[in-house]
Design a protein around this motif. Structure first.
Motif, PDB file in Angstrom:
ATOM      1  N   SER A 270       0.826  -1.204   0.000  1.00  0.00           N
ATOM      2  CA  SER A 270       0.000   0.000   0.000  1.00  0.00           C
ATOM      3  C   SER A 270       0.864   1.259   0.000  1.00  0.00           C
ATOM      4  O   SER A 270       0.660   2.179  -0.795  1.00  0.00           O
ATOM      5  CB  SER A 270      -0.924  -0.011   1.217  1.00  0.00           C
ATOM      6  N   ARG A 274       1.176   3.892  -3.093  1.00  0.00           N
ATOM      7  CA  ARG A 274       0.803   5.289  -2.836  1.00  0.00           C
ATOM      8  C   ARG A 274       1.930   6.236  -3.268  1.00  0.00           C
ATOM      9  O   ARG A 274       1.703   7.202  -4.004  1.00  0.00           O
ATOM     10  CB  ARG A 274       0.488   5.482  -1.352  1.00  0.00           C
ATOM     11  N   LEU A 283      -2.372   9.260  -8.174  1.00  0.00           N
ATOM     12  CA  LEU A 283      -2.994   8.593  -7.031  1.00  0.00           C
ATOM     13  C   LEU A 283      -4.484   8.925  -6.990  1.00  0.00           C
ATOM     14  O   LEU A 283      -4.865  10.099  -6.974  1.00  0.00           O
ATOM     15  CB  LEU A 283      -2.333   9.035  -5.723  1.00  0.00           C
ATOM     16  N   THR A 319      -4.975   3.504   0.602  1.00  0.00           N
ATOM     17  CA  THR A 319      -3.974   4.387   0.000  1.00  0.00           C
ATOM     18  C   THR A 319      -4.339   5.854   0.119  1.00  0.00           C
ATOM     19  O   THR A 319      -3.513   6.725  -0.207  1.00  0.00           O
ATOM     20  CB  THR A 319      -3.781   4.033  -1.489  1.00  0.00           C
ATOM     21  N   ARG A 327      -2.664   3.059   7.775  1.00  0.00           N
ATOM     22  CA  ARG A 327      -2.959   2.141   6.658  1.00  0.00           C
ATOM     23  C   ARG A 327      -2.930   0.697   7.137  1.00  0.00           C
ATOM     24  O   ARG A 327      -3.794  -0.108   6.766  1.00  0.00           O
ATOM     25  CB  ARG A 327      -1.953   2.349   5.527  1.00  0.00           C
ATOM     26  N   SER A 448       8.402   1.941   2.958  1.00  0.00           N
ATOM     27  CA  SER A 448       7.156   1.672   3.648  1.00  0.00           C
ATOM     28  C   SER A 448       7.362   0.779   4.857  1.00  0.00           C
ATOM     29  O   SER A 448       6.808   1.024   5.941  1.00  0.00           O
ATOM     30  CB  SER A 448       6.167   1.029   2.665  1.00  0.00           C
TER      31      SER A 448
END
Length: 457
Positions: A270, A274, A283, A319, A327, A448
């Motif tokens: 995710s 993003r 996005l 996202t 998230r 991430s």
């Protein structure tokens, strides 16, 4: 001349230049201690002189035409010099050059006048390792079965010199519910769903129950996603990216956040999607979703069957949320809600319902369908079990096992990961035209995970 079941022939009939229907994998090996250049040459000779199972002797009876692709014929003699190819990466021999070669190989069609598989043994890497890239048509073997064959060709003993390649192994008969449904390969769920299409009498009341749950709870993720650049028509060229992550890093985040390893993987995806789409100024405002094949234990108290039920769930990737921890929380909640619905179903109902969620993929070749409809989900993320300990092939240590899957119109990126000893090996395949700079997803996956570690690690 065996008949080809429709659930197999559909992959041949649906194949075009833009939609190669083979699955594959890239493996990295560290040579045995003291091995010289002769090790690779001797391995090539072993590959070309060894046996070939009946499965890997098959080809369509008549490669040109519809009817000829509904029957198998078996080659009496296989041209092993054609199927086993000795290759080398160009200088400077980085992983980057290896992935460029893999991208090119995975984008080319298999020759239907021959058995539908090929293998490249690749040398020339600057770190001294060798690579093996293989691909096989989905009409012969699905992605999970291919990984099982690869696992069976390996040994836990570094001194074992009796290993044989996958094409020399006879496939084991499928017995459990997971195996009958094709494992955790999403296209195999379509295959399995078609196979049980006549046994879905209970699907209507199940659908009504799910509809009631949606009305009551109002927060179940449905198979309708926002359009993105990942969900348009695809061309024939591919780009492949691959990288490994230590499972322990992901497990620490999962334990600290009271989520699962798969939840953390989806949160990594995710965050990566993003950031990538923000770079592309693409996005969507609404949250993206992922189709996730899952293995679920059968209902407690049902001792009439063994094994696991396999299905597919659609998960909210959140996202639209800027915070990585947020998230992850929303992904875990969405995943739990979807799995709760499947736990109330029989294995046949799970398989049929999962196949229904993916029916729009079957309509993707219809002109205008992808362009004028919303995708059922934005990306496929599959986690396939691999060997849980260090493995070897005739003394060469397995250092990477990266799956290469299929992309379709409306699904221009496929993310498949395979567990291996202490690692998760990610293989990302995408349309070269519609998904520019695909390799940047690897950087964003690491960023991430780092954000999640900072919050939960």
């Amino acid at each position: 001349m065996p008949f080809m079941p429709p659930t197999d022939s559909m992959f041949l009939l649906a194949e075009t230049r833009e939609h190669p229907m083979h699955v594959g994998g890239l493996q990295l090996f560290e040579l045995p201690e003291g091995a010289g250049p002769e090790w690779t040459r001797e391995t090539i000779e072993q590959f070309r002189s060894g046996g070939v199972s009946d499965l890997f002797r098959r080809r369509p009876k008549e490669p040109v035409g519809v009817l000829g692709n509904a029957w198998w014929t078996t080659e009496g003699s296989v041209d092993m010099d054609y199927h086993i190819r000795h290759s080398a990466v160009p200088q400077p021999g980085r992983i980057r050059e290896l992935l460029q070669l893999t991208s090119r190989w995975h984008g080319s069609l298999l020759d239907r006048h021959r058995p539908l598989w090929e293998t490249h043994l690749v040398e020339g890497l600057q770190d001294g390792r060798i690579a093996v890239y293989s691909k096989v048509h989905h009409s012969m073997v699905d992605g999970v079965s291919a990984i099982r064959l690869m696992r069976r060709s390996l040994s836990e003993d570094p001194d074992d010199r009796d290993c044989v390649p996958p094409w020399a192994l006879a496939p084991r008969p499928r017995s459990t519910d997971v195996e009958r449904s094709g494992g955790l390969d999403p296209l195999s769920l379509v295959r399995g769903g078609a196979a049980v299409a006549g046994d879905v009498a209970g699907l209507l009341p199940v659908s009504l129950k799910i509809a009631r749950d949606v009305v009551r709870d109002g927060d179940i993720t449905l198979p309708r996603a926002p359009k993105t650049i990942l969900n348009g028509p695809v061309g024939g060229a591919r780009r492949f990216a691959a990288q490994s992550w230590e499972i322990e890093r992901i497990k620490r985040v999962a334990k600290s956040s009271a989520t699962t390893v798969n939840d953390v993987v989806l949160a990594m995806v995710s965050g990566a999607l993003r950031t990538y789409l923000l770079e592309q100024h693409a996005l969507p405002e609404d949250p993206m979703t992922a189709m996730v094949p899952v293995s679920l234990s059968l209902r407690a108290g049902d001792d009439t069957k063994t094994g696991n039920a396999t299905g597919a769930i659609v998960v909210n990737l959140a996202t639209d949320r800027e915070s990585g921890p947020t998230r992850l929380e929303e992904i875990a909640y969405s995943s739990r809600k979807a799995k709760k619905i499947l736990r109330d179903l029989s294995p046949t109902q799970i398989l049929a319902l999962s196949a229904l969620q993916m029916l729009p993929l079957a309509a993707s070749p219809v002109p205008g369908f992808v362009r004028y409809t919303h995708p059922p989900f934005n990306v496929v993320v599959s986690n396939v079990p691999g060997p849980d300990r260090q493995m070897y092939f005739n003394g060469a240590r397995l250092d990477g096992m990266y799956p290469t899957s299929i992309v379709l119109d409306g699904q221009a990126v496929n993310i498949t990961l395979c567990s291996r000893d202490q690692y998760l090996d990610f293989g990302i395949i995408g349309c070269r035209r519609s998904v520019p700079h695909l390799q940047r997803l690897l950087l964003h996956l690491e960023t991430s995970l780092g954000e999640l570690e900072q919050a939960w690690g």
